[in-house]
Scaffold this motif. Structure first.
Motif, PDB file in Angstrom:
ATOM      1  N   ILE A 207       0.841  -1.197   0.000  1.00  0.00           N
ATOM      2  CA  ILE A 207       0.000   0.000   0.000  1.00  0.00           C
ATOM      3  C   ILE A 207       0.878   1.250   0.000  1.00  0.00           C
ATOM      4  N   ALA A 208       1.916   1.245   0.827  1.00  0.00           N
ATOM      5  CA  ALA A 208       2.836   2.380   0.877  1.00  0.00           C
ATOM      6  C   ALA A 208       3.602   2.516  -0.437  1.00  0.00           C
ATOM      7  N   ALA A 209       3.999   1.379  -1.022  1.00  0.00           N
ATOM      8  CA  ALA A 209       4.730   1.408  -2.301  1.00  0.00           C
ATOM      9  C   ALA A 209       3.847   1.977  -3.407  1.00  0.00           C
ATOM     10  N   ALA A 210       2.573   1.592  -3.426  1.00  0.00           N
ATOM     11  CA  ALA A 210       1.644   2.113  -4.432  1.00  0.00           C
ATOM     12  C   ALA A 210       1.461   3.622  -4.250  1.00  0.00           C
ATOM     13  N   THR A 211       1.345   4.050  -3.000  1.00  0.00           N
ATOM     14  CA  THR A 211       1.175   5.477  -2.710  1.00  0.00           C
ATOM     15  C   THR A 211       2.396   6.273  -3.156  1.00  0.00           C
ATOM     16  N   PHE A 212       3.577   5.783  -2.812  1.00  0.00           N
ATOM     17  CA  PHE A 212       4.792   6.508  -3.180  1.00  0.00           C
ATOM     18  C   PHE A 212       5.130   6.341  -4.655  1.00  0.00           C
ATOM     19  N   GLY A 213       4.623   5.293  -5.278  1.00  0.00           N
ATOM     20  CA  GLY A 213       4.776   5.186  -6.724  1.00  0.00           C
ATOM     21  C   GLY A 213       4.044   6.317  -7.414  1.00  0.00           C
ATOM     22  N   LEU A 214       2.834   6.609  -6.926  1.00  0.00           N
ATOM     23  CA  LEU A 214       2.050   7.717  -7.473  1.00  0.00           C
ATOM     24  C   LEU A 214       2.707   9.053  -7.159  1.00  0.00           C
ATOM     25  N   ILE A 215       3.183   9.206  -5.920  1.00  0.00           N
ATOM     26  CA  ILE A 215       3.851  10.447  -5.521  1.00  0.00           C
ATOM     27  C   ILE A 215       5.088  10.685  -6.379  1.00  0.00           C
ATOM     28  N   HIS A 231       6.563  20.372  -4.869  1.00  0.00           N
ATOM     29  CA  HIS A 231       7.932  20.532  -5.341  1.00  0.00           C
ATOM     30  C   HIS A 231       8.244  19.507  -6.430  1.00  0.00           C
ATOM     31  N   HIS A 232       8.762  20.020  -7.541  1.00  0.00           N
ATOM     32  CA  HIS A 232       9.162  19.137  -8.646  1.00  0.00           C
ATOM     33  C   HIS A 232      10.595  18.673  -8.421  1.00  0.00           C
ATOM     34  N   LEU A 273      12.655  -3.850   2.684  1.00  0.00           N
ATOM     35  CA  LEU A 273      11.449  -3.159   2.215  1.00  0.00           C
ATOM     36  C   LEU A 273      11.276  -1.806   2.902  1.00  0.00           C
ATOM     37  N   GLY A 274      11.500  -1.795   4.214  1.00  0.00           N
ATOM     38  CA  GLY A 274      11.398  -0.533   4.938  1.00  0.00           C
ATOM     39  C   GLY A 274      12.461   0.457   4.495  1.00  0.00           C
ATOM     40  N   GLY A 275      13.677  -0.034   4.299  1.00  0.00           N
ATOM     41  CA  GLY A 275      14.747   0.831   3.837  1.00  0.00           C
ATOM     42  C   GLY A 275      14.454   1.420   2.469  1.00  0.00           C
ATOM     43  N   ALA A 276      13.872   0.600   1.584  1.00  0.00           N
ATOM     44  CA  ALA A 276      13.514   1.075   0.240  1.00  0.00           C
ATOM     45  C   ALA A 276      12.486   2.198   0.320  1.00  0.00           C
ATOM     46  N   LEU A 277      11.461   2.014   1.144  1.00  0.00           N
ATOM     47  CA  LEU A 277      10.434   3.050   1.295  1.00  0.00           C
ATOM     48  C   LEU A 277      11.027   4.330   1.868  1.00  0.00           C
ATOM     49  N   GLY A 278      11.925   4.181   2.838  1.00  0.00           N
ATOM     50  CA  GLY A 278      12.561   5.347   3.434  1.00  0.00           C
ATOM     51  C   GLY A 278      13.396   6.110   2.425  1.00  0.00           C
ATOM     52  N   ALA A 279      14.159   5.385   1.612  1.00  0.00           N
ATOM     53  CA  ALA A 279      15.009   6.026   0.608  1.00  0.00           C
ATOM     54  C   ALA A 279      14.166   6.743  -0.449  1.00  0.00           C
ATOM     55  N   ILE A 280      13.061   6.129  -0.845  1.00  0.00           N
ATOM     56  CA  ILE A 280      12.171   6.754  -1.829  1.00  0.00           C
ATOM     57  C   ILE A 280      11.544   8.020  -1.248  1.00  0.00           C
ATOM     58  N   ALA A 281      11.174   7.968   0.028  1.00  0.00           N
ATOM     59  CA  ALA A 281      10.587   9.144   0.679  1.00  0.00           C
ATOM     60  C   ALA A 281      11.585  10.300   0.723  1.00  0.00           C
ATOM     61  N   VAL A 282      12.843   9.999   1.021  1.00  0.00           N
ATOM     62  CA  VAL A 282      13.874  11.039   1.074  1.00  0.00           C
ATOM     63  C   VAL A 282      14.118  11.608  -0.322  1.00  0.00           C
ATOM     64  N   THR A 284      12.106  11.761  -2.849  1.00  0.00           N
ATOM     65  CA  THR A 284      10.958  12.515  -3.359  1.00  0.00           C
ATOM     66  C   THR A 284      10.590  13.714  -2.494  1.00  0.00           C
ATOM     67  N   LYS A 285      11.376  13.975  -1.439  1.00  0.00           N
ATOM     68  CA  LYS A 285      11.118  15.084  -0.516  1.00  0.00           C
ATOM     69  C   LYS A 285       9.775  14.932   0.190  1.00  0.00           C
ATOM     70  N   HIS A 286       9.404  13.695   0.487  1.00  0.00           N
ATOM     71  CA  HIS A 286       8.157  13.426   1.205  1.00  0.00           C
ATOM     72  C   HIS A 286       8.441  12.592   2.454  1.00  0.00           C
ATOM     73  N   GLU A 287       9.461  13.014   3.186  1.00  0.00           N
ATOM     74  CA  GLU A 287       9.888  12.284   4.379  1.00  0.00           C
ATOM     75  C   GLU A 287       8.786  12.221   5.439  1.00  0.00           C
ATOM     76  N   ILE A 288       8.148  13.363   5.686  1.00  0.00           N
ATOM     77  CA  ILE A 288       7.117  13.412   6.721  1.00  0.00           C
ATOM     78  C   ILE A 288       5.856  12.696   6.261  1.00  0.00           C
ATOM     79  N   VAL A 289       5.566  12.771   4.972  1.00  0.00           N
ATOM     80  CA  VAL A 289       4.396  12.065   4.441  1.00  0.00           C
ATOM     81  C   VAL A 289       4.539  10.554   4.643  1.00  0.00           C
ATOM     82  N   LEU A 290       5.771  10.050   4.626  1.00  0.00           N
ATOM     83  CA  LEU A 290       5.989   8.622   4.883  1.00  0.00           C
ATOM     84  C   LEU A 290       5.484   8.234   6.268  1.00  0.00           C
ATOM     85  N   ALA A 291       5.647   9.139   7.235  1.00  0.00           N
ATOM     86  CA  ALA A 291       5.168   8.859   8.595  1.00  0.00           C
ATOM     87  C   ALA A 291       3.651   8.768   8.637  1.00  0.00           C
ATOM     88  N   ILE A 292       2.982   9.420   7.675  1.00  0.00           N
ATOM     89  CA  ILE A 292       1.519   9.336   7.592  1.00  0.00           C
ATOM     90  C   ILE A 292       1.111   8.072   6.840  1.00  0.00           C
TER      91      ILE A 292
END
Length: 360
Positions: A207-215, A231-232, A273-282, A284-292
């Motif tokens: 679910i998180a991967a799908a969300t960040f794929g869209l982001i 931010h682009h 898997l968690g590390g991958a999501l964290g790296a993608i969040a960083v 894409t500049k959506h670090e805090i959104v990952l916490a949501i």
């Protein structure tokens, strides 16, 4: 790889579809899924043969878990293999963000593999020493964040974006490396703590991967980013392909991990898997959104922190058992009930995370 094969010309007719991130993301999903379904049974048989007694069961855990004794672990190997193959096949290999995220994923997978290896060989629920493991995780994360900052444009490098604010950025300077490192290490260990019931962690990860794929797709596209007033970050759209690979690998793994699980992903999978999501969040500049979006993982981690802190300070436990999913098991919930309800929470949190894109 396939992207490179058609890059020599813009006039190849139907082959132009390989240029589209959406098409290649779909290809990555299908490839990773097919890989796990085809090779998964063989991998499980080999791991069962090599491990013998399988993953050690936590002695102070719920009594129902002792029925799982003998189930092999390190199922994360099939996830890592399928994600790697799908990523190398479908992504633009000239994109540096792809390599940074893949570096974190494989490095964390390697750390988790060693931890699982120690658990299986020693038949103890504790593996790699905590300080040494954390030190390696921090080193990998620090390198990754440094590379991401180096790839960023001057207006974004070293700066933290906030949800719900359109243009506001916090300039952290060199401190941003520490913050990004915390995000990656925290995400890896949060998913690891959540991985305690059959199917519990893998679906929220998808679910998180799908969300960040869209982001990633939206912020990597200048037009979409401009319309949404976010931010682009040029080049990060390619990370949607990796997110697709994570989804496909997760679907394939769930086929074998659905209750009763034929295999556990182990730290090999959960940490990666968690590390991958964290790296993608960083990236894409959506670090805090990952916490949501990954709020379920945050809740599981907080339950452990609260439990340990409370017991050390007062000698009393807040929860019947931590992490949180064990608390509800001890309250009498069936394992399947805990898992499905936690999945529902993960979906709700992902929708809230996506809402931040338009609310800015």
């Amino acid at each position: 790889m396939l992207y490179e094969l058609v890059s020599f010309s813009d006039q190849i007719g139907i082959l132009n579809v390989f240029r589209y991130i959406t098409f290649r993301t779909g290809g990555a999903i299908f490839t990773a899924l097919l890989f796990v379904l085809l090779f998964g049974p063989g991998i499980i048989d080999v791991l069962r043969l090599k491990q013998g007694k399988g993953q050690p069961i936590r002695e102070d855990g719920p009594q129902s878990h002792f029925a799982k004794k003998g189930t092999p672990t390190m199922g994360g190997l099939m996830i890592l293999a399928s994600v790697t193959v799908a990523t190398l096949l479908w992504s633009d290999l000239s994109n540096a963000y792809v390599w940074v995220v893949l570096l974190v994923t494989l490095a964390y997978g390697g750390i988790g593999f060693y931890d699982d290896y120690l658990k299986v060989t020693k038949q103890k629920s504790s593996g790699f020493g905590g300080k040494a493991r954390l030190g390696l995780e921090m080193l990998v994360a620090a390198i990754a964040v440094y590379l991401i900052v180096d790839l960023s444009t001057p207006d974004l490098a070293g700066k933290l974006a906030l949800p719900f604010f359109k243009t506001f950025l916090i300039d952290l300077g060199a401190l941003y490396v520490v913050v990004g490192m915390f995000v990656i290490v925290g995400a890896g260990n949060a998913v690891n703590l959540t991985d305690g019931l059959d199917g519990l962690a893998i679906v929220p990860v998808m679910i998180a991967a799908a969300t960040f794929g869209l982001i990633a797709y939206l912020i990597g596209n200048a037009k979409f980013a401009g319309y949404l007033q976010i931010h682009h970050v040029a080049g990060t759209g390619e990370l949607a392909v990796i997110c697709g690979a994570l989804i496909g690998a997760g679907l394939g793994f769930l086929w074998f991990n659905a209750p009763p699980a034929m295999i556990f992903m182990g730290d090999t999978g959960s940490l990666a898997l968690g590390g991958a999501l964290g790296a993608i969040a960083v990236a894409t500049k959506h670090e805090i959104v990952l916490a949501i979006v990954g709020g379920l993982f945050v809740l599981e981690t907080l339950s452990v922190i609260i439990q340990v802190t409370s017991y050390k300070l007062t000698g009393k436990r807040v929860f019947r058992m931590a992490p949180l999913h064990h608390h509800y098991e001890q309250k009498g919930w069936q394992e399947s009930t805990v898992v499905v309800r936690f999945w529902i929470i993960a979906v709700i949190l992902a929708l809230i995370g996506l809402a931040t894109l338009k609310l800015r």
